[in-house]
Design an enzyme around this catalytic site. Structure first.
Site, PDB file in Angstrom:
ATOM      1  N   HIS A   1       9.115   9.948  17.452  1.00 37.39           N
ATOM      2  CA  HIS A   1       8.854  11.385  17.633  1.00 37.39           C
ATOM      3  C   HIS A   1       7.836  11.654  18.754  1.00 37.39           C
ATOM      4  O   HIS A   1       7.582  12.820  19.073  1.00 37.39           O
ATOM      5  CB  HIS A   1       8.325  12.009  16.325  1.00 37.39           C
ATOM      6  CG  HIS A   1       9.393  12.284  15.299  1.00 37.39           C
ATOM      7  ND1 HIS A   1      10.094  11.295  14.665  1.00 37.39           N
ATOM      8  CD2 HIS A   1       9.871  13.456  14.812  1.00 37.39           C
ATOM      9  CE1 HIS A   1      10.950  11.831  13.818  1.00 37.39           C
ATOM     10  NE2 HIS A   1      10.844  13.140  13.891  1.00 37.39           N
TER      11      HIS A   1
ATOM     12  N   GLU B   1      -0.840   0.170  -7.703  1.00 43.38           N
ATOM     13  CA  GLU B   1      -0.186  -0.745  -8.658  1.00 43.38           C
ATOM     14  C   GLU B   1      -0.196  -2.190  -8.144  1.00 43.38           C
ATOM     15  O   GLU B   1       0.760  -2.940  -8.312  1.00 43.38           O
ATOM     16  CB  GLU B   1       1.223  -0.249  -9.010  1.00 43.38           C
ATOM     17  CG  GLU B   1       1.148   1.164  -9.578  1.00 43.38           C
ATOM     18  CD  GLU B   1       2.305   1.576 -10.442  1.00 43.38           C
ATOM     19  OE1 GLU B   1       2.997   0.700 -10.987  1.00 43.38           O
ATOM     20  OE2 GLU B   1       2.489   2.792 -10.610  1.00 43.38           O
TER      21      GLU B   1
ATOM     22  N   LEU C   1      -6.509   2.080 -15.842  1.00 42.63           N
ATOM     23  CA  LEU C   1      -6.907   0.673 -15.888  1.00 42.63           C
ATOM     24  C   LEU C   1      -8.055   0.455 -14.889  1.00 42.63           C
ATOM     25  O   LEU C   1      -9.100  -0.090 -15.225  1.00 42.63           O
ATOM     26  CB  LEU C   1      -5.707  -0.223 -15.521  1.00 42.63           C
ATOM     27  CG  LEU C   1      -5.966  -1.722 -15.451  1.00 42.63           C
ATOM     28  CD1 LEU C   1      -6.302  -2.288 -16.837  1.00 42.63           C
ATOM     29  CD2 LEU C   1      -4.726  -2.464 -14.903  1.00 42.63           C
TER      30      LEU C   1
HETATM   31  C1  LIG Z   1      -3.636   7.441  -4.963  1.00 40.70           C
HETATM   32  C2  LIG Z   1      -3.963   6.364  -5.958  1.00 40.70           C
HETATM   33  C3  LIG Z   1      -3.483   6.451  -7.247  1.00 40.70           C
HETATM   34  C4  LIG Z   1      -3.833   5.472  -8.197  1.00 40.70           C
HETATM   35  N1  LIG Z   1      -3.426   5.626  -9.491  1.00 40.70           N
HETATM   36  C5  LIG Z   1      -3.892   4.768 -10.437  1.00 40.70           C
HETATM   37  C6  LIG Z   1      -3.631   5.004 -11.824  1.00 40.70           C
HETATM   38  O1  LIG Z   1      -2.947   5.960 -12.195  1.00 40.70           O
HETATM   39  N2  LIG Z   1      -4.179   4.147 -12.726  1.00 40.70           N
HETATM   40  C7  LIG Z   1      -4.939   3.090 -12.363  1.00 40.70           C
HETATM   41  O2  LIG Z   1      -5.383   2.356 -13.230  1.00 40.70           O
HETATM   42  N3  LIG Z   1      -5.191   2.821 -11.045  1.00 40.70           N
HETATM   43  C8  LIG Z   1      -4.711   3.654 -10.089  1.00 40.70           C
HETATM   44  N4  LIG Z   1      -4.994   3.421  -8.756  1.00 40.70           N
HETATM   45  C9  LIG Z   1      -5.814   2.287  -8.405  1.00 40.70           C
HETATM   46  C10 LIG Z   1      -5.085   1.179  -7.636  1.00 40.70           C
HETATM   47  O3  LIG Z   1      -4.225   0.492  -8.470  1.00 40.70           O
HETATM   48  C11 LIG Z   1      -6.173   0.300  -6.988  1.00 40.70           C
HETATM   49  O4  LIG Z   1      -6.749   1.057  -5.943  1.00 40.70           O
HETATM   50  C12 LIG Z   1      -5.628  -1.020  -6.468  1.00 40.70           C
HETATM   51  O5  LIG Z   1      -5.220  -1.842  -7.518  1.00 40.70           O
HETATM   52  C13 LIG Z   1      -6.659  -1.760  -5.619  1.00 40.70           C
HETATM   53  O6  LIG Z   1      -7.891  -1.835  -6.239  1.00 40.70           O
HETATM   54  P1  LIG Z   1      -9.235  -1.419  -5.443  1.00 40.70           P
HETATM   55  O7  LIG Z   1      -8.951  -0.090  -4.835  1.00 40.70           O
HETATM   56  O8  LIG Z   1     -10.389  -1.532  -6.346  1.00 40.70           O
HETATM   57  O9  LIG Z   1      -9.331  -2.458  -4.266  1.00 40.70           O
HETATM   58  P2  LIG Z   1     -10.043  -3.922  -4.347  1.00 40.70           P
HETATM   59  O10 LIG Z   1      -9.559  -4.638  -5.528  1.00 40.70           O
HETATM   60  O11 LIG Z   1     -11.513  -3.770  -4.173  1.00 40.70           O
HETATM   61  O12 LIG Z   1      -9.433  -4.621  -3.054  1.00 40.70           O
HETATM   62  C14 LIG Z   1      -9.938  -4.411  -1.739  1.00 40.70           C
HETATM   63  C15 LIG Z   1      -9.184  -5.345  -0.811  1.00 40.70           C
HETATM   64  O13 LIG Z   1      -9.439  -6.709  -1.166  1.00 40.70           O
HETATM   65  C16 LIG Z   1      -8.225  -7.366  -1.416  1.00 40.70           C
HETATM   66  N5  LIG Z   1      -8.383  -8.361  -2.486  1.00 40.70           N
HETATM   67  C17 LIG Z   1      -8.935  -8.188  -3.712  1.00 40.70           C
HETATM   68  N6  LIG Z   1      -8.879  -9.302  -4.416  1.00 40.70           N
HETATM   69  C18 LIG Z   1      -8.266 -10.221  -3.635  1.00 40.70           C
HETATM   70  C19 LIG Z   1      -7.897 -11.592  -3.805  1.00 40.70           C
HETATM   71  N7  LIG Z   1      -8.109 -12.250  -4.951  1.00 40.70           N
HETATM   72  N8  LIG Z   1      -7.308 -12.220  -2.768  1.00 40.70           N
HETATM   73  C20 LIG Z   1      -7.033 -11.564  -1.625  1.00 40.70           C
HETATM   74  N9  LIG Z   1      -7.363 -10.287  -1.399  1.00 40.70           N
HETATM   75  C21 LIG Z   1      -7.957  -9.619  -2.393  1.00 40.70           C
HETATM   76  C22 LIG Z   1      -7.242  -6.286  -1.802  1.00 40.70           C
HETATM   77  O14 LIG Z   1      -5.903  -6.697  -1.624  1.00 40.70           O
HETATM   78  C23 LIG Z   1      -7.667  -5.167  -0.876  1.00 40.70           C
HETATM   79  O15 LIG Z   1      -7.088  -5.364   0.376  1.00 40.70           O
HETATM   80  C24 LIG Z   1      -4.634   4.367  -7.802  1.00 40.70           C
HETATM   81  C25 LIG Z   1      -5.086   4.269  -6.485  1.00 40.70           C
HETATM   82  C26 LIG Z   1      -4.792   5.257  -5.574  1.00 40.70           C
HETATM   83  C27 LIG Z   1      -5.350   5.141  -4.185  1.00 40.70           C
END
Ligand SMILES: Cc1cc2nc3c(=O)[nH]c(=O)nc-3n(C[C@H](O)[C@H](O)[C@H](O)COP(=O)(O)OP(=O)(O)OC[C@H]3O[C@@H](n4cnc5c(N)ncnc54)[C@H](O)[C@@H]3O)c2cc1C
Length: 393
Positions: A348, A373, A135
């Site tokens: 620890h 997620e 996604l």
């Molecule tokens: C190890 C790992 C595995 C993953 N596996 C999958 C997978 O299998 N499939 C998949 O689709 N995705 C996957 N993801 C993606 C994951 O779901 C996203 O990283 C997550 O949803 C956050 O999106 P972003 O990293 O783009 O952060 P951003 O959306 O850019 O957010 C950055 C910061 O801004 C904050 N923020 C954003 N919008 C708002 C708002 N409206 N109000 C307040 N704060 C806000 C966030 O909370 C965060 O602190 C994975 C991520 C990792 C690290």
């Protein structure tokens, strides 16, 4: 002194006989087959394919899928038990098992048609093939509806262009569910879900990420370059992909809550053990009240998180709405797990900073729990929205 087994002692209800068998089977498996190798997997960032295949043979890769498709036909509560037990030992393997079961595989089961279910699920439930679910994109994470990948309808197929970021099992996965725009003018309702198979022309696994934690779990970019996706690989109807994804994610969040509970429990178990061995000022650490308070707080938080998690799982198993409950469980469990990991390292002392002790890895792995997620901020937004719905204007 015998180390107390704090886990699963105070459920809302007692575990059934079947649940005890499931818990003990996965607990045994994790202790014997995973624990000895966790640091090898962590340091090499190698996906433990042989472990995952064995988990498939034991039925843990199709937990939520009915037996007719090769699954175990169990519910979300049993799924949580499996994830919790794995996370106590290795959260990164728990993450992979959670994502395989709860995201890609579950999406096909929940929204695929009978042909799709029959074609793909037996491979996934047996672990012959691993599922991925895409996604997130480089410019759309929390704002998932802002994705840019496009699937253009042609004669008998969709031409898919774009890419995905942070896809769990992007490299090792052979069957992927991905969301893409089929009608930009319709916003969220113009997003559709597709099943992709490894080997399809134009479907490429991109860069594998080098991560802080959860290093045994494969996280990769996906690239779609004029990828021809057969029309019959559309899941459900055109335009239903975003709504499907949100439903899949709500269930997935319960599994991340269970993962957080297991991880926090692993921190507590390790801390109790260490505090009983380490002597300072001619006393065991566990005899200092300052340490006891930390352990007590961890234990209470874990219990509360476990209750929220299994309550959400129970509601899901009973077909009740779970949006707020899943978000609450995920938010609370992931945040107390982060605190537990930090306190475990503190207990620890310098040894918590060293890779020979499991809390060092828990401390790195746990950060994913407040991000994956849906971040903690997004969970709070979901909870607040649901809250406002229940309050009359
Ligand atoms: C190890 C790992 C595995 C993953 N596996 C999958 C997978 O299998 N499939 C998949 O689709 N995705 C996957 N993801 C993606 C994951 O779901 C996203 O990283 C997550 O949803 C956050 O999106 P972003 O990293 O783009 O952060 P951003 O959306 O850019 O957010 C950055 C910061 O801004 C904050 N923020 C954003 N919008 C708002 C708002 N409206 N109000 C307040 N704060 C806000 C966030 O909370 C965060 O602190 C994975 C991520 C990792 C690290």
């Amino acid at each position: 002194m015998e180390i107390a087994d704090f886990s699963q002692k105070s459920f809302l209800t007692e575990l059934t006989e079947n649940e005890i068998i499931i818990r003990d089977t996965i607990r045994d498996f994790a202790e014997k087959n995973i624990r000895p190798f966790i640091m090898d997997y962590d340091e090499s960032q190698k996906f433990p394919m042989e472990i995952i295949k064995q988990l498939g043979e034991l039925g843990f890769l199709g937990v939520l899928i009915p037996e007719e498709f090769g699954g175990a036909g169990l519910g979300c509560q049993e799924f949580c038990l499996v994830i919790e037990e794995l996370a106590k030992v290795d959260p990164s393997i728990a993450l992979s098992v959670a994502a395989h079961n709860g995201l890609g595989t579950n999406h096909i089961y929940l929204f695929g048609n009978d042909l799709q279910r029959k074609k793909y699920l037996p491979y996934l439930t047996s672990g012959k093939k691993i599922a991925a679910w895409g996604l997130t994109e480089s410019s759309s994470g929390s704002d998932a509806a802002g994705l840019k990948s496009v699937a253009e309808k042609k004669d008998g197929y969709y031409l898919l262009n774009g890419g995905k970021t942070f896809t769990t099992h992007g490299t090792v996965g052979e069957i992927a569910v991905v969301m893409a725009i089929t009608d930009k003018s319709k916003g969220k309702k113009g997003i559709s879900a597709f099943i992709l198979e490894k080997g399809m022309e134009g479907f490429i696994a991109g860069k594998k990420e080098n991560k802080l934690g959860m290093r045994a779990s494969d996280t990769t970019q996906l690239v779609f370059e004029n990828c021809r996706v057969p029309e019959e690989n559309l899941i459900g109807n055109k335009g239903e992909g975003y709504e499907q994804a949100m439903k899949v994610l709500a269930g997935g969040r319960i599994s991340i809550a269970a993962l957080s509970v297991g991880l926090a429990q692993g921190c507590l178990d390790a801390s109790v053990k260490y505090g009983n061995q380490r002597m300072q000022f001619e006393k065991k650490l566990n005899q200092f009240q300052a340490i006891q308070f930390k352990l007590a707080d961890m234990a209470v938080n874990i219990e509360a998180a476990r209750m929220l998690t299994y309550r959400a799982a129970n509601l899901k198993d009973n077909g009740r709405p779970i949006k707020k409950e899943a978000a609450s469980a995920k938010l609370f469990a992931s945040e107390i797990a982060e605190k537990a990991a930090s306190e475990a390292v503190q207990i620890h002392g310098g040894y918590g900073f060293i890779k020979e002790f499991p809390v060092e890895k828990f401390y790195r792995d746990v950060k994913l729990c407040t991000i994956g997620e849906g971040t903690s901020e997004i969970q709070r937004i979901v909870i607040a929205k649901e809250l406002f719905k229940s309050i009359p204007d």
